[in-house]
Write a protein that holds these residues in place. Structure first.
Motif, mmCIF file in Angstrom:
data_model
loop_
_atom_site.group_PDB
_atom_site.id
_atom_site.type_symbol
_atom_site.label_atom_id
_atom_site.label_comp_id
_atom_site.label_asym_id
_atom_site.label_seq_id
_atom_site.Cartn_x
_atom_site.Cartn_y
_atom_site.Cartn_z
ATOM 1 N N GLY A 136 0.840 -1.199 0.000
ATOM 2 C CA GLY A 136 0.000 0.000 0.000
ATOM 3 C C GLY A 136 0.871 1.244 0.000
ATOM 4 N N ALA A 137 0.264 2.361 -0.356
ATOM 5 C CA ALA A 137 1.059 3.587 -0.468
ATOM 6 C C ALA A 137 1.112 4.377 0.836
ATOM 7 C CB ALA A 137 0.519 4.456 -1.596
ATOM 8 N N GLY A 138 0.424 3.901 1.869
ATOM 9 C CA GLY A 138 0.591 4.524 3.183
ATOM 10 C C GLY A 138 -0.478 5.508 3.610
ATOM 11 N N ALA A 139 -1.709 5.365 3.080
ATOM 12 C CA ALA A 139 -2.801 6.222 3.568
ATOM 13 C C ALA A 139 -3.437 5.539 4.776
ATOM 14 C CB ALA A 139 -3.851 6.414 2.483
ATOM 15 N N TYR A 140 -3.690 6.288 5.837
ATOM 16 C CA TYR A 140 -4.283 5.678 7.036
ATOM 17 C C TYR A 140 -5.614 5.021 6.705
ATOM 18 C CZ TYR A 140 -6.072 5.173 11.779
ATOM 19 O OH TYR A 140 -6.580 4.661 12.949
ATOM 20 N N VAL A 141 -6.409 5.680 5.863
ATOM 21 C CA VAL A 141 -7.747 5.165 5.575
ATOM 22 C C VAL A 141 -7.685 3.831 4.820
ATOM 23 C CG1 VAL A 141 -8.222 6.289 3.341
ATOM 24 C CG2 VAL A 141 -10.093 5.935 4.991
ATOM 25 N N CYS A 142 -6.566 3.537 4.189
ATOM 26 C CA CYS A 142 -6.447 2.260 3.471
ATOM 27 C C CYS A 142 -6.336 1.072 4.426
ATOM 28 C CB CYS A 142 -5.294 2.294 2.478
ATOM 29 S SG CYS A 142 -5.719 3.257 1.025
ATOM 30 N N GLY A 143 -6.297 1.334 5.742
ATOM 31 C CA GLY A 143 -6.408 0.250 6.710
ATOM 32 C C GLY A 143 -7.864 -0.113 6.950
ATOM 33 N N GLU A 144 -8.772 0.792 6.623
ATOM 34 C CA GLU A 144 -10.207 0.485 6.725
ATOM 35 C C GLU A 144 -10.500 -0.553 5.647
ATOM 36 O OE1 GLU A 144 -14.389 0.373 6.289
ATOM 37 O OE2 GLU A 144 -13.003 0.925 4.702
ATOM 38 N N GLU A 145 -11.206 -1.603 6.028
ATOM 39 C CA GLU A 145 -11.245 -2.784 5.166
ATOM 40 C C GLU A 145 -11.761 -2.544 3.744
ATOM 41 O OE1 GLU A 145 -13.453 -5.561 7.498
ATOM 42 O OE2 GLU A 145 -15.368 -4.540 7.234
ATOM 43 N N THR A 146 -12.770 -1.690 3.586
ATOM 44 C CA THR A 146 -13.314 -1.525 2.230
ATOM 45 C C THR A 146 -12.411 -0.611 1.390
ATOM 46 O OG1 THR A 146 -14.770 0.291 2.908
ATOM 47 C CG2 THR A 146 -15.695 -1.933 2.983
ATOM 48 N N ALA A 147 -11.796 0.389 2.042
ATOM 49 C CA ALA A 147 -10.837 1.236 1.320
ATOM 50 C C ALA A 147 -9.633 0.394 0.915
ATOM 51 C CB ALA A 147 -10.410 2.411 2.188
ATOM 52 N N LEU A 148 -9.247 -0.529 1.809
ATOM 53 C CA LEU A 148 -8.135 -1.436 1.507
ATOM 54 C C LEU A 148 -8.453 -2.270 0.261
ATOM 55 C CD1 LEU A 148 -6.237 -3.616 4.111
ATOM 56 C CD2 LEU A 148 -6.918 -4.552 1.932
ATOM 57 N N LEU A 149 -9.701 -2.751 0.192
ATOM 58 C CA LEU A 149 -10.084 -3.575 -0.968
ATOM 59 C C LEU A 149 -10.014 -2.755 -2.256
ATOM 60 C CD1 LEU A 149 -13.032 -5.612 0.583
ATOM 61 C CD2 LEU A 149 -10.760 -6.465 -0.027
ATOM 62 N N ASP A 150 -10.485 -1.493 -2.193
ATOM 63 C CA ASP A 150 -10.388 -0.619 -3.372
ATOM 64 C C ASP A 150 -8.930 -0.463 -3.785
ATOM 65 O OD1 ASP A 150 -13.061 -0.153 -3.707
ATOM 66 O OD2 ASP A 150 -12.936 2.043 -3.513
ATOM 67 N N SER A 151 -8.081 -0.212 -2.791
ATOM 68 C CA SER A 151 -6.662 -0.019 -3.069
ATOM 69 C C SER A 151 -6.059 -1.290 -3.675
ATOM 70 C CB SER A 151 -5.957 0.368 -1.768
ATOM 71 O OG SER A 151 -4.574 0.387 -1.931
ATOM 72 N N LEU A 152 -6.457 -2.436 -3.115
ATOM 73 C CA LEU A 152 -5.968 -3.733 -3.616
ATOM 74 C C LEU A 152 -6.397 -3.960 -5.068
ATOM 75 C CD1 LEU A 152 -4.414 -6.040 -2.177
ATOM 76 C CD2 LEU A 152 -6.612 -7.065 -1.612
ATOM 77 N N GLY B 202 -6.486 -1.713 -7.176
ATOM 78 C CA GLY B 202 -5.770 -0.760 -8.027
ATOM 79 C C GLY B 202 -6.429 0.599 -8.100
ATOM 80 N N LYS B 203 -7.466 0.808 -7.268
ATOM 81 C CA LYS B 203 -8.149 2.108 -7.292
ATOM 82 C C LYS B 203 -7.628 2.981 -6.159
ATOM 83 C CE LYS B 203 -12.314 -0.422 -8.483
ATOM 84 N NZ LYS B 203 -13.351 -1.132 -7.760
ATOM 85 N N ARG B 204 -8.063 4.240 -6.144
ATOM 86 C CA ARG B 204 -7.773 5.101 -5.007
ATOM 87 C C ARG B 204 -8.551 4.566 -3.799
ATOM 88 N NH1 ARG B 204 -10.004 11.270 -4.734
ATOM 89 N NH2 ARG B 204 -10.031 11.406 -2.471
ATOM 90 N N GLY B 205 -7.924 4.514 -2.642
ATOM 91 C CA GLY B 205 -8.577 3.931 -1.471
ATOM 92 C C GLY B 205 -9.692 4.800 -0.937
ATOM 93 N N MET B 206 -10.929 4.446 -1.234
ATOM 94 C CA MET B 206 -12.107 5.166 -0.730
ATOM 95 C C MET B 206 -12.980 4.171 0.013
ATOM 96 S SD MET B 206 -12.314 8.427 -1.884
ATOM 97 C CE MET B 206 -13.951 8.988 -2.345
ATOM 98 N N VAL B 207 -13.571 4.624 1.099
ATOM 99 C CA VAL B 207 -14.420 3.743 1.894
ATOM 100 C C VAL B 207 -15.692 3.413 1.108
ATOM 101 C CG1 VAL B 207 -15.764 3.623 4.039
ATOM 102 C CG2 VAL B 207 -13.474 4.645 4.041
ATOM 103 N N ARG B 208 -16.090 2.134 1.137
ATOM 104 C CA ARG B 208 -17.328 1.731 0.465
ATOM 105 C C ARG B 208 -18.458 1.717 1.490
ATOM 106 N NH1 ARG B 208 -15.285 -3.978 -2.309
ATOM 107 N NH2 ARG B 208 -13.595 -3.113 -3.554
ATOM 108 N N ALA B 209 -19.658 2.025 1.040
ATOM 109 C CA ALA B 209 -20.819 1.916 1.936
ATOM 110 C C ALA B 209 -21.105 0.439 2.167
ATOM 111 C CB ALA B 209 -22.016 2.606 1.302
#
Ligand code: FMN
Ligand code: SF4
Length: 518
Positions: free
Chosen positions: A264-280, A282-289
């Protein structure tokens, strides 16, 4: 017989010159023509003693520390290879009170074995859990994990067995195991220590999760700030693959499972599971509803188990020794052990694995030995940057999910950061809001805008502008963020802010200097 000398290769030890110490030891071995070899182990977690060098003697391992490169020659002169006495002698590591008072289940091997030696891993009970799991039905594995009482160690404390059952019951041609190794909380390092010190236990835990749920692929999402953990995990995966633990047939069974590391590139929010999945993905890590839950539609829309490193690394011992063995440790609904990470202004910082139930005061005063500065402890933040600040008056709170929640706090990933009486709690409250403003994914208004407004309000308090009115706005803002945010980044920031205000109100009043200037 060749003497084994252990010099940790853990990031904390390396930051304190462990590589230079190892090189100096290597040089002495050659110069003195000795029959000795260096093992680069993980850390035992007694960080104030790093680099802690251990020597295997006929009477057991003996420790010396903290060793600087300049100490190495004198260690050889004191015949430390035979356990000779030296001013850095620490005796048997197991007898050092910080270690002696622990219950090491998840970290049983960390600092003891060679992290990349499968032989060592097997010799210390490694793979027993996986072997047992392979004799069981997926439902029985899930039941064992459920009965153990294991709850997610990443922060939310959700029962691991229930999460696994949801994935087991979900239909889908492909399921995934994702390990959350983003470890973004301030003062936490348990995930890193496991990955650097005992990587096979994480691989084993993920393989058990895969067999339990029918997943065939796994990913470990590690933050880029952990280069050593990334390197060790990648090597360990390769070793496990070569040994048939991973691949088309896990340990010769009908189960296929393989995994890889993603950085990961080191955004704190990318530890939130749905943002992590987005990042995984290949997208920008954004929280999913939510819903859908990742257990139903996770990585690439498929059923996905997403668990923290410590949760997964705790599974092998549960399968090996049984659900009851594990659940016998702990308190109330907090079962088993928790690797508590003690950091900040403390004399004895490090990793302390203990059954749930010790009080915060015992941990801070007894185990950590108070502050490094020698000044009184004023505040302790538990649970990362979104955790509450506890004053001394709450030091009787036992380490337990429910007990912390009852006092408007959280256990989280069990990081505790200690501050002495020079801390400015208004500044800490501002820091929490500023952190949220910087790390917010921006998806929802209470967090994106509220955190910026929060910084402004606290700045007005600092400037002594109508403080009662600002505090009313701050409380209102915190309520909006708590109840209106989509995820716990915006939703939990009120914990540090409101706890600072509630327990340390004197820091939110005009200072005499400001008053005098007016
Ligand atoms: C802003 C934010 C950051 C998070 N960071 C992490 C993290 O770094 N590591 C982690 O394991 N969980 C983190 N979590 C919790 C995850 O969303 C999730 O609950 C966890 O990965 C589930 O695994 P567990 O059940 O094993 O704890 C974070 C949550 C939030 C809201
Ligand atoms: S609370 Fe913050 S981080 Fe979470 S979804 Fe909303 S904007 Fe994103």
């Amino acid at each position: 017989m060749t003497v084994r000398i252990f010099v940790p290769a853990d990031s904390a030890a390396v930051a304190l010159d462990a590589d230079e110490v190892a090189a100096a030891i290597g040089k002495e071995i050659v110069t003195r023509n000795l029959d000795a070899t260096i093992v680069r182990n993980g850390s035992r977690g007694l960080l104030w003693l790093e680099p802690m060098v251990e020597v295997e003697t006929p009477g057991g391992r003996l420790a010396y520390g903290p060793v600087a490169p300049d100490d190495v020659a004198s260690l050889f002169e004191a015949d430390f290879l035979s356990g000779g006495s030296h001013r850095l002698s620490l005796g048997r590591p197991e007898d050092i009170p910080f270690l002696a008072r622990q219950t090491r289940l998840t970290f049983a091997r960390c600092g003891i074995t060679d992290p990349l030696s499968l032989e060592d891993y097997r010799a210390h009970d490694g793979l027993k859990g996986l072997q047992k799991a392979l004799q069981m039905t997926p439902a029985a594995i899930v039941e064992t994990v459920t009965n153990s009482g294991l709850r997610g160690r990443g922060g939310a404390g959700f029962p691991t067995g229930i999460k696994w059952k949801t994935v087991l019951d979900a239909a889908g041609p492909q399921k995934y195991i994702v390990c959350n190794a983003d470890e973004g909380d301030s003062g936490t390092f348990a995930d890193r220590m496991i990955m650097e010190g005992d990587p096979f236990v994480l691989i084993e835990g993920m393989a058990i999760a895969a067999i339990a749920t029918g997943a065939t692929r796994g990913y470990i999402y590690i933050r880029s700030e952990y280069p050593l953990a990334i390197a060790v995990m990648e090597q360990a995966i390769e070793v496990a693959r070569m040994a048939g633990i991973l691949g088309k047939s896990v340990l010769g069974s009908a189960h296929a499972f393989d995994m890889e590391v993603r950085v990961g590139a080191g955004a704190y929010v990318c530890g939130e599971e749905t943002a992590l999945l987005d990042s995984l993905e290949g997208k920008r890590g954004m929280v999913r509803a939510k819903p859908p839950l990742p257990a139903h539609q996770g990585f690439l829309g498929r059923p996905t188990v997403i668990n923290n490193v410590v949760s997964l690394a705790s599974v092998p011992v549960i399968l090996d020794k049984g659900a009851e063995f594990y659940r016998d440790f702990g308190l109330g609904r907090s079962r088993g052990t928790m690797p508590i990470q003690i950091a900040g202004n403390v004399r004895h910082g490090g990793l302390f694995e203990a059954a749930f139930g010790m009080t915060l005061g015992e941990l801070v005063d007894d185990i950590a030995g108070g502050t490094a500065s020698g000044r009184p402890v004023r505040a302790v933040q538990v649970g990362g940057p979104l955790g509450a600040y506890f004053p001394r008056a709450l030091f009787d709170t036992p380490f337990d999910y429910e007990a912390f929640a009852a006092r408007d706090g959280l256990v989280g990933h069990a990081g505790i950061v200690v501050f002495d009486d020079t801390v400015d709690m208004l500044h800490q409250a501002r820091f929490a809001m500023e952190f949220c403003a910087i790390e917010s994914c921006g998806k929802c208004t209470p967090c994106r805008v509220g955190s910026v407004r929060g910084v402004e309000v606290i700045d007005r308090i600092a400037k002594n502008v109508d403080i009662p009115a600002q505090i009313a706005v701050l409380e209102d803002l915190c309520n909006t963020m708590k109840y209106g945010s989509l995820c716990a980044l915006g939703g939990f920031v009120p914990y540090p802010v409101m706890s600072a205000l509630k327990h340390f109100p004197e820091d939110f009043r005009p200072t005499p200097a400001v008053q005098a200037a007016e």
